[in-house]
Write an enzyme that holds these catalytic residues in place. Structure first.
Site, PDB file in Angstrom:
ATOM      1  N   LYS A   1       0.938  -1.091   0.069  1.00  0.00           N
ATOM      2  CA  LYS A   1      -0.143  -0.142   0.056  1.00  0.00           C
ATOM      3  C   LYS A   1       0.838   1.315   0.130  1.00  0.00           C
ATOM      4  CE  LYS A   1      -3.666  -2.655   1.600  1.00  0.00           C
ATOM      5  NZ  LYS A   1      -4.560  -2.630   3.420  1.00  0.00           N
TER       6      LYS A   1
ATOM      7  N   GLN B   1      -4.845  -1.324   9.246  1.00  0.00           N
ATOM      8  CA  GLN B   1      -4.652  -2.503   9.030  1.00  0.00           C
ATOM      9  C   GLN B   1      -5.200  -4.026  10.413  1.00  0.00           C
ATOM     10  OE1 GLN B   1      -3.375  -3.529   5.945  1.00  0.00           O
ATOM     11  NE2 GLN B   1      -3.763  -5.485   6.149  1.00  0.00           N
TER      12      GLN B   1
ATOM     13  N   ASP C   1     -11.393   3.056   4.101  1.00  0.00           N
ATOM     14  CA  ASP C   1     -11.784   1.897   3.644  1.00  0.00           C
ATOM     15  C   ASP C   1     -13.359   1.299   3.244  1.00  0.00           C
ATOM     16  OD1 ASP C   1      -9.758  -0.835   4.136  1.00  0.00           O
ATOM     17  OD2 ASP C   1      -9.287  -0.227   5.979  1.00  0.00           O
TER      18      ASP C   1
HETATM   19  N1  GUN Z   1      -7.040  -7.238   6.316  1.00  0.00           N
HETATM   20  C1  GUN Z   1      -7.541  -7.409   4.689  1.00  0.00           C
HETATM   21  N2  GUN Z   1      -7.639  -7.016   3.987  1.00  0.00           N
HETATM   22  C2  GUN Z   1      -8.414  -5.560   4.324  1.00  0.00           C
HETATM   23  C3  GUN Z   1      -8.648  -4.217   3.969  1.00  0.00           C
HETATM   24  O1  GUN Z   1      -9.339  -3.613   3.434  1.00  0.00           O
HETATM   25  N3  GUN Z   1      -8.786  -3.138   5.566  1.00  0.00           N
HETATM   26  C4  GUN Z   1      -7.814  -3.476   6.342  1.00  0.00           C
HETATM   27  N4  GUN Z   1      -7.468  -2.035   7.095  1.00  0.00           N
HETATM   28  N5  GUN Z   1      -7.479  -4.191   6.622  1.00  0.00           N
HETATM   29  C5  GUN Z   1      -7.326  -5.645   5.703  1.00  0.00           C
END
Ligand code: GUN
Length: 298
Positions: free
Chosen positions: A55, A99, A122
């Site tokens: 990311k 996350q 998100d």
């Molecule tokens: N962990 C797995 N997928 C995601 C996501 O799309 N966003 C976040 N914040 N954590 C994750």
């Protein structure tokens, strides 16, 4: 015999990232604004570290201001909430992502709901979930994975899915439920299946669109699939496979790609399908947030 098209999520994500980079440069030039993304990672989960690194790398390549906050496994709930409060009030930050999964002692709901809805790239805040569910998709931050899946489905079938049967396998808040809302908004007839669903193969057999998000390696087989169906594989499973006599860990989806490719119309591979699209949609949401903060129409 292979008949299905392999949907190249990696190439589509790269194309989208290029247009996001161009729009980011224009936003800076014309309005003096650089999109800012803050990613918070707590603890040492190796998979989360890989996702967060990707990311950050993508954010930087799009020309974003990118910050990462790495907190120790034993961080307290008030300390996490305080960081989120600071990021909510930081004008240089337009998107905040914590996350998941979090260590067990932390309250995931309190943390995701503490993020300002206007910075919730998100799409996990109840305000954004409510807007999406109510059909206000143009006004909501839509969770990145289903948003990316939807773009790939639109590429194959167009944006109006009237008369199409869609079956979503999995009812998670991150993928299954928002995916169902998006498909419904596009006029598909939607069935959401889960671990208590009976006769899953028969239910899936009626689908023109299959979205698999369960976390069971190679579960969807050719004899579940209607000829010509579009299959989106959200699963990422680590499994041992023996290839040419050599056993090693490989990534595989929830769909048996080679098997379904004999019947389906189009299928996303793992890796190289949904994953890259998810990261790019995070950038799209962050750019949109920055444009809104600058008083521009998203
Ligand atoms: N962990 C797995 N997928 C995601 C996501 O799309 N966003 C976040 N914040 N954590 C994750």
């Amino acid at each position: 015999m292979t008949v299905a098209k392999r949907i190249d999520g990696k190439a589509k994500a790269a194309e989208l990232a290029e247009s996001i980079s161009r729009e980011t440069a224009a936003l800076l030039k014309e309005h003096g604004v650089t999109p800012g993304l803050a990613v918070v990672i707590i603890g040492e989960d190796p998979a989360s570290q890989v996702y967060v690194r990707n990311k950050k790398r993508t954010a930087e390549s799009c020309g974003f201001h990118s910050v990462q906050h790495t907190l120790p496994e034993n961080v307290s709930q008030p300390d996490v909430l305080q960081l989120i409060n600071e990021l909510n009030n930081d004008d240089a930050i337009h998107g905040i992502l914590v996350q998941l999964p979090l260590p067990d002692h932390l309250n995931e709901q309190a943390i995701t709901q503490a993020i300002a809805p206007s910075k919730d790239v998100d799409g996990f805040h109840f305000v954004n979930i409510g807007k999406l569910t109510a059909g206000h998709t143009s006004d909501a931050f839509v969770p990145c994975t289903p948003a990316g899946c939807m773009l790939m489905i639109e590429d194959e079938l167009g944006s109006d899915l009237s008369g199409k049967n869609a079956v979503v396998i999995g009812r998670s808040n991150i993928v299954g439920k928002p995916m169902a809302s998006l498909l419904l908004q596009a006029n598909a007839t939607v069935t959401v299946t889960h671990s208590r669903t009976r006769n899953l193969p028969q239910v899936v057999a009626g689908a023109d669109i299959i979205v698999a998000a369960v976390g069971r390696a190679d579960m969807v087989k050719a004899d579940w699939v209607k000829p010509g169906a579009v299959i989106i594989d959200v699963g990422i499973n680590r499994v041992e496979k023996t290839i040419d006599g050599e056993t090693r860990m490989v990534l595989t989806g929830d769909v048996d790609f080679d098997d379904v490719s004999t019947v389906a119309g189009a299928v996303t591979p793992v890796p190289g399908g949904v994953g890259p699209m998810t990261i790019t949609m995070l950038m799209a949401n962050t750019l949109r947030s920055a444009r809104l903060a600058a008083g521009l129409v998203a």
